[in-house]
Design a protein around this motif. Structure first.
Motif, PDB file in Angstrom:
ATOM      1  N   ARG A  51      -1.957  -8.221 -12.718  1.00 19.30           N
ATOM      2  CA  ARG A  51      -2.694  -9.171 -13.566  1.00 19.30           C
ATOM      3  C   ARG A  51      -2.960 -10.467 -12.799  1.00 19.30           C
ATOM      4  N   SER A  52      -1.960 -10.945 -12.035  1.00 20.90           N
ATOM      5  CA  SER A  52      -2.137 -12.188 -11.270  1.00 20.90           C
ATOM      6  C   SER A  52      -3.182 -12.016 -10.165  1.00 20.90           C
ATOM      7  N   GLN A  53      -3.411 -10.783  -9.741  1.00 20.72           N
ATOM      8  CA  GLN A  53      -4.444 -10.486  -8.733  1.00 20.72           C
ATOM      9  C   GLN A  53      -5.800 -10.258  -9.392  1.00 20.72           C
ATOM     10  N   GLY A  54      -5.892 -10.488 -10.695  1.00 16.35           N
ATOM     11  CA  GLY A  54      -7.143 -10.279 -11.411  1.00 16.35           C
ATOM     12  C   GLY A  54      -7.506  -8.801 -11.535  1.00 16.35           C
ATOM     13  N   TYR A  55      -6.491  -7.944 -11.567  1.00 16.33           N
ATOM     14  CA  TYR A  55      -6.671  -6.496 -11.619  1.00 16.33           C
ATOM     15  C   TYR A  55      -7.539  -6.010 -10.466  1.00 16.33           C
ATOM     16  N   ARG A  56      -7.347  -6.653  -9.317  1.00 15.88           N
ATOM     17  CA  ARG A  56      -8.058  -6.276  -8.093  1.00 15.88           C
ATOM     18  C   ARG A  56      -7.048  -5.945  -7.008  1.00 15.88           C
ATOM     19  N   CYS A  57      -7.482  -5.132  -6.060  1.00 19.04           N
ATOM     20  CA  CYS A  57      -6.640  -4.783  -4.923  1.00 19.04           C
ATOM     21  C   CYS A  57      -6.381  -6.038  -4.091  1.00 19.04           C
ATOM     22  N   ALA A  58      -5.145  -6.240  -3.669  1.00 22.61           N
ATOM     23  CA  ALA A  58      -4.797  -7.398  -2.845  1.00 22.61           C
ATOM     24  C   ALA A  58      -5.438  -7.305  -1.456  1.00 22.61           C
ATOM     25  N   GLY A  59      -5.833  -6.114  -1.045  1.00 27.42           N
ATOM     26  CA  GLY A  59      -6.440  -5.940   0.270  1.00 27.42           C
ATOM     27  C   GLY A  59      -7.946  -6.102   0.260  1.00 27.42           C
ATOM     28  N   CYS A  60      -8.641  -5.186  -0.406  1.00 29.50           N
ATOM     29  CA  CYS A  60     -10.114  -5.184  -0.370  1.00 29.50           C
ATOM     30  C   CYS A  60     -10.735  -5.933  -1.536  1.00 29.50           C
ATOM     31  N   ARG A  61      -9.924  -6.337  -2.502  1.00 29.45           N
ATOM     32  CA  ARG A  61     -10.338  -7.088  -3.692  1.00 29.45           C
ATOM     33  C   ARG A  61     -11.220  -6.278  -4.640  1.00 29.45           C
ATOM     34  N   SER A  62     -11.289  -4.955  -4.457  1.00 26.03           N
ATOM     35  CA  SER A  62     -12.080  -4.141  -5.379  1.00 26.03           C
ATOM     36  C   SER A  62     -11.324  -3.981  -6.695  1.00 26.03           C
ATOM     37  N   LYS A  63     -12.091  -3.774  -7.722  1.00 29.90           N
ATOM     38  CA  LYS A  63     -11.526  -3.607  -9.055  1.00 29.90           C
ATOM     39  C   LYS A  63     -11.597  -2.114  -9.380  1.00 29.90           C
ATOM     40  N   LYS A  64     -10.554  -1.408  -9.044  1.00 24.75           N
ATOM     41  CA  LYS A  64     -10.546   0.041  -9.211  1.00 24.75           C
ATOM     42  C   LYS A  64      -9.710   0.425 -10.416  1.00 24.75           C
ATOM     43  N   ASP A  65     -10.131   1.479 -11.052  1.00 26.86           N
ATOM     44  CA  ASP A  65      -9.305   2.072 -12.099  1.00 26.86           C
ATOM     45  C   ASP A  65      -8.546   3.215 -11.454  1.00 26.86           C
ATOM     46  N   GLY A  66      -7.350   3.415 -11.879  1.00 25.54           N
ATOM     47  CA  GLY A  66      -6.633   4.563 -11.362  1.00 25.54           C
ATOM     48  C   GLY A  66      -5.300   4.215 -10.762  1.00 25.54           C
ATOM     49  N   HIS A  67      -4.968   4.890  -9.710  1.00 25.77           N
ATOM     50  CA  HIS A  67      -3.628   4.837  -9.133  1.00 25.77           C
ATOM     51  C   HIS A  67      -3.457   3.624  -8.232  1.00 25.77           C
ATOM     52  N   TRP A  68      -2.541   2.743  -8.603  1.00 22.65           N
ATOM     53  CA  TRP A  68      -2.233   1.561  -7.812  1.00 22.65           C
ATOM     54  C   TRP A  68      -0.940   1.791  -7.042  1.00 22.65           C
ATOM     55  N   HIS A  69      -0.810   1.152  -5.889  1.00 21.11           N
ATOM     56  CA  HIS A  69       0.371   1.279  -5.050  1.00 21.11           C
ATOM     57  C   HIS A  69       1.046  -0.080  -4.902  1.00 21.11           C
ATOM     58  N   THR A  70       2.349  -0.112  -5.094  1.00 15.96           N
ATOM     59  CA  THR A  70       3.120  -1.328  -4.895  1.00 15.96           C
ATOM     60  C   THR A  70       3.366  -1.473  -3.401  1.00 15.96           C
ATOM     61  N   ASP A  71       2.832  -2.533  -2.808  1.00 22.65           N
ATOM     62  CA  ASP A  71       2.993  -2.761  -1.372  1.00 22.65           C
ATOM     63  C   ASP A  71       4.236  -3.594  -1.140  1.00 22.65           C
ATOM     64  N   HIS A  72       4.996  -3.207  -0.130  1.00 19.85           N
ATOM     65  CA  HIS A  72       6.222  -3.935   0.180  1.00 19.85           C
ATOM     66  C   HIS A  72       6.471  -3.917   1.675  1.00 19.85           C
ATOM     67  N   CYS A  73       7.254  -4.890   2.125  1.00 23.63           N
ATOM     68  CA  CYS A  73       7.656  -4.960   3.522  1.00 23.63           C
ATOM     69  C   CYS A  73       8.780  -3.952   3.738  1.00 23.63           C
ATOM     70  N   HIS A  74       8.596  -3.057   4.684  1.00 24.54           N
ATOM     71  CA  HIS A  74       9.615  -2.038   4.926  1.00 24.54           C
ATOM     72  C   HIS A  74      10.875  -2.615   5.568  1.00 24.54           C
ATOM     73  N   ARG A  75      10.740  -3.758   6.210  1.00 22.20           N
ATOM     74  CA  ARG A  75      11.901  -4.377   6.859  1.00 22.20           C
ATOM     75  C   ARG A  75      12.766  -5.120   5.844  1.00 22.20           C
ATOM     76  N   THR A  76      12.129  -5.939   4.985  1.00 20.04           N
ATOM     77  CA  THR A  76      12.884  -6.766   4.040  1.00 20.04           C
ATOM     78  C   THR A  76      12.945  -6.172   2.630  1.00 20.04           C
ATOM     79  N   GLY A  77      12.011  -5.292   2.305  1.00 17.04           N
ATOM     80  CA  GLY A  77      11.939  -4.728   0.964  1.00 17.04           C
ATOM     81  C   GLY A  77      11.187  -5.600  -0.017  1.00 17.04           C
ATOM     82  N   ARG A  78      10.728  -6.776   0.424  1.00 16.83           N
ATOM     83  CA  ARG A  78      10.018  -7.719  -0.460  1.00 16.83           C
ATOM     84  C   ARG A  78       8.662  -7.151  -0.870  1.00 16.83           C
ATOM     85  N   VAL A  79       8.358  -7.222  -2.173  1.00 20.48           N
ATOM     86  CA  VAL A  79       7.063  -6.772  -2.682  1.00 20.48           C
ATOM     87  C   VAL A  79       6.021  -7.809  -2.325  1.00 20.48           C
TER      88      VAL A  79
END
Length: 110
Positions: A51-79
């Motif tokens: 919601r804070s991203q405006g229901y847009r992808c944090a990468g390409c900023r497209s507004k897609k319906d469907g499957h979203w992925h939680t991105d996180h740092c593999h080293r720290t685990g931070r989302v």
């Protein structure tokens, strides 16, 4: 006499409606468990980020319906945010290396 596996397979076939209803009821719980165990956040937290991203992808900023992925740092685990499938795959293929992504961007601009 049926084996336990054969019995359960037959039971599921005969009770397909009950099984489907159970699976639908469990879907939200499974999604929340996945977010908690893999990223340390709830599905509500993930939806708040989206919601804070405006229901847009944090990468390409497209507004897609469907499957979203939680991105996180593999080293720290931070989302870091929520991505669409193509952006999540792109980061994964680049092994989360900013240098690789910058070189690819430079290559595209040639």
């Amino acid at each position: 006499m049926l084996s336990k596996r054969e019995y359960l397979k037959e039971w599921r076939r005969k009770n397909a409606g009950r099984v489907a209803a159970y699976e639908r009821a469990r879907a939200a719980t499974r999604a929340d468990q996945h977010q908690r165990s893999n990223y340390g956040i709830t599905i509500k937290d993930r939806n708040r980020i989206l919601r804070s991203q405006g229901y847009r992808c944090a990468g390409c900023r497209s507004k897609k319906d469907g499957h979203w992925h939680t991105d996180h740092c593999h080293r720290t685990g931070r989302v870091r945010g929520v991505l669409c499938r193509p952006c999540n795959f792109a980061l994964g293929f680049a092994k989360d290396q900013p240098k690789t992504l910058r070189r690819l961007a430079d290559y595209l601009e040639k």
